[in-house]
Design a protein around this motif. Structure first.
Motif, PDB file in Angstrom:
ATOM      1  N   THR A 144       0.874  -1.178   0.000  1.00 42.98           N
ATOM      2  CA  THR A 144       0.000   0.000   0.000  1.00 42.98           C
ATOM      3  C   THR A 144       0.908   1.225   0.000  1.00 42.98           C
ATOM      4  O   THR A 144       2.106   1.137   0.183  1.00 42.98           O
ATOM      5  CB  THR A 144      -0.895   0.041   1.251  1.00 42.98           C
ATOM      6  N   MET A 181       5.147   0.584   4.268  1.00 46.11           N
ATOM      7  CA  MET A 181       5.051  -0.076   5.567  1.00 46.11           C
ATOM      8  C   MET A 181       6.292  -0.959   5.729  1.00 46.11           C
ATOM      9  O   MET A 181       7.149  -0.996   4.854  1.00 46.11           O
ATOM     10  CB  MET A 181       3.778  -0.915   5.664  1.00 46.11           C
ATOM     11  N   GLU A 236       7.402  -4.920   6.287  1.00 46.60           N
ATOM     12  CA  GLU A 236       6.987  -6.313   6.251  1.00 46.60           C
ATOM     13  C   GLU A 236       8.226  -7.206   6.369  1.00 46.60           C
ATOM     14  O   GLU A 236       9.353  -6.713   6.355  1.00 46.60           O
ATOM     15  CB  GLU A 236       6.195  -6.592   4.967  1.00 46.60           C
ATOM     16  N   ILE A 286       3.047  -8.088   8.003  1.00 49.90           N
ATOM     17  CA  ILE A 286       3.369  -6.692   8.299  1.00 49.90           C
ATOM     18  C   ILE A 286       3.881  -6.572   9.734  1.00 49.90           C
ATOM     19  O   ILE A 286       3.284  -7.111  10.662  1.00 49.90           O
ATOM     20  CB  ILE A 286       2.127  -5.795   8.114  1.00 49.90           C
ATOM     21  N   MET A 315       5.006  -3.233  10.812  1.00 47.17           N
ATOM     22  CA  MET A 315       4.631  -1.881  11.220  1.00 47.17           C
ATOM     23  C   MET A 315       3.890  -1.176  10.096  1.00 47.17           C
ATOM     24  O   MET A 315       4.271  -1.265   8.930  1.00 47.17           O
ATOM     25  CB  MET A 315       5.871  -1.060  11.618  1.00 47.17           C
ATOM     26  N   ASP A 316       2.829  -0.458  10.470  1.00 46.51           N
ATOM     27  CA  ASP A 316       2.028   0.287   9.508  1.00 46.51           C
ATOM     28  C   ASP A 316       2.747   1.569   9.083  1.00 46.51           C
ATOM     29  O   ASP A 316       3.856   1.859   9.515  1.00 46.51           O
ATOM     30  CB  ASP A 316       0.668   0.627  10.119  1.00 46.51           C
ATOM     31  N   ASN A 317       2.079   2.328   8.218  1.00 45.74           N
ATOM     32  CA  ASN A 317       2.621   3.606   7.763  1.00 45.74           C
ATOM     33  C   ASN A 317       3.000   4.478   8.953  1.00 45.74           C
ATOM     34  O   ASN A 317       2.401   4.408  10.016  1.00 45.74           O
ATOM     35  CB  ASN A 317       1.580   4.365   6.930  1.00 45.74           C
ATOM     36  N   ASN A 321      10.112   8.817  10.881  1.00 52.85           N
ATOM     37  CA  ASN A 321       8.847   9.435  10.476  1.00 52.85           C
ATOM     38  C   ASN A 321       9.102  10.916  10.196  1.00 52.85           C
ATOM     39  O   ASN A 321      10.249  11.348  10.116  1.00 52.85           O
ATOM     40  CB  ASN A 321       7.748   9.216  11.527  1.00 52.85           C
ATOM     41  N   LYS A 327       3.406  -7.134  15.968  1.00 50.22           N
ATOM     42  CA  LYS A 327       3.357  -5.823  15.314  1.00 50.22           C
ATOM     43  C   LYS A 327       3.942  -4.759  16.238  1.00 50.22           C
ATOM     44  O   LYS A 327       3.641  -4.707  17.433  1.00 50.22           O
ATOM     45  CB  LYS A 327       1.922  -5.482  14.951  1.00 50.22           C
ATOM     46  N   LYS A 384       4.365  -1.290  17.938  1.00 57.66           N
ATOM     47  CA  LYS A 384       3.502  -0.163  18.273  1.00 57.66           C
ATOM     48  C   LYS A 384       4.317   1.118  18.230  1.00 57.66           C
ATOM     49  O   LYS A 384       5.285   1.273  18.969  1.00 57.66           O
ATOM     50  CB  LYS A 384       2.887  -0.362  19.664  1.00 57.66           C
ATOM     51  N   GLN A 385       3.925   2.037  17.367  1.00 55.98           N
ATOM     52  CA  GLN A 385       4.590   3.339  17.302  1.00 55.98           C
ATOM     53  C   GLN A 385       4.098   4.199  18.464  1.00 55.98           C
ATOM     54  O   GLN A 385       2.906   4.387  18.649  1.00 55.98           O
ATOM     55  CB  GLN A 385       4.275   4.040  15.990  1.00 55.98           C
TER      56      GLN A 385
END
Length: 319
Positions: free
Chosen positions: A229, A233, A235, A251, A253-255, A279, A307, A309-310
């Motif tokens: 996407t 991200m 993966e 995945i 971590m997300d965006n 970021n 996953k 966590k930010q």
């Protein structure tokens, strides 16, 4: 201009606080592409350096920086011991890089662009610098690029030879991984500045760039920035061998906020696992003015990664 910088820095301090225990961990400059290593009970963090203006529409990255910490909270800035100007064959910006120690020497693999000359028609290239200390001084170890664009032909674009990452296995065999659009890898000789065999390439699911390879217990991990996407991200895949085959795991971590790109860096230190990334959350930050953060990393009993966590608070002191 100096007055504007002072006001911007003051705003960062007042609004975000001076404590380096909060994310982002580096606030006096814009940093990206974290590459941490542990040496002599100290974490050394090698980074890119974003210097683009607030309204820039592309990267400006003139050198590479080094920071260190003994508690994961307070970071010492060791300046910029290396830049593309350190390589006679190089031109352009200082993209993602990775430093590793072997036999008391430190090898810093960097990505930049190559001048058009008898050795290359231009395009992205990977060089390697060497030093006797993790903070330098570093010098070009070869006098030429280790990887030039002509050595890889699986992608048509000229910037696919970027984002080097080095891994040394338990048996002493070193591997170089890199790539944009596909993941490339090759063995390195013991001297760390020559390839030991052919270049291979493959395409993990959603892979775009920024590979990071390491081993934990009996599993090898390939972590990377993905383009499943937009924006990117993180993966990963796992394998029982650093040469693969790699099994896609999902995945991590997300965006990240306010940055199109993200880049992983992973290290174990004083009994905990840490995940570095960047970021664009600092005042005046963005995709071309990024900042490095770190959060905890956790594994499931089967070795898969939970996953990440930010967080704004980041990590606690490791001491």
């Amino acid at each position: 201009m100096k007055q504007i910088f002072r006001l911007t820095f003051l705003f960062c301090v007042v609004v975000l606080g001076k404590s380096y225990g909060q994310n982002p961990i580096i606030r006096e400059v814009f940093t990206a592409d974290p590459a941490p290593i542990v040496y002599n009970d100290t974490v050394f963090l090698y980074t890119s350096h974003d210097t683009a203006s607030v309204d820039a529409t592309n990267y400006q990255m003139k050198d590479w920086l080094v920071f260190s910490s003994t508690d994961m909270v307070n970071w010492t800035n060791h300046g910029a011991p290396l830049s593309p100007k350190s390589f006679s064959w190089a031109t352009g910006d200082a993209y993602a890089a990775h430093c590793i120690e072997r036999d008391g020497k430190f090898y810093w693999y960097v990505s930049t662009f190559h001048k058009k000359d008898e050795n290359s028609g231009g395009g992205a290239a990977i060089g390697v610098a060497v030093a006797d200390s993790p903070t330098g001084p570093f010098k070009d170890a070869l006098g030429k690029a280790l990887i030039v664009n002509e050595m890889t032909t699986d992608n048509e674009h000229g910037w696919d030879d970027i984002d080097p990452a080095v891994f040394i296995d338990d048996d002493g065999q070193a591997y170089l991984y890199w790539g944009n659009g596909s993941c490339k890898w090759a063995k390195l000789k013991d001297n760390m500045v020559e390839l030991d065999g052919p270049i291979h390439h493959f395409k993990p699911k959603h892979f775009i760039e920024g590979p990071w390879v390491y081993k934990r217990k009996d599993l090898y991990y390939l972590v990377y920035a993905s383009a499943g996407t937009q924006p990117e991200m993180i993966e990963y895949c796992t394998a029982s061998n650093p040469e693969g085959p790699w099994t896609y795991q999902g995945i991590i971590m997300d965006n990240v906020p306010n940055s199109f790109t993200v880049h992983p860096g992973i290290v174990s230190y004083k009994g905990k696992d840490y995940f570095f990334y960047h970021n664009g959350v600092l005042p005046t930050g963005g995709s071309y003015r990024r900042s490095i953060c770190v959060d905890y990393m956790h594994y499931n009993p089967d070795g898969t990664i939970q996953k990440v966590k930010q967080t704004q608070q980041g990590v606690m002191s490791a001491n």
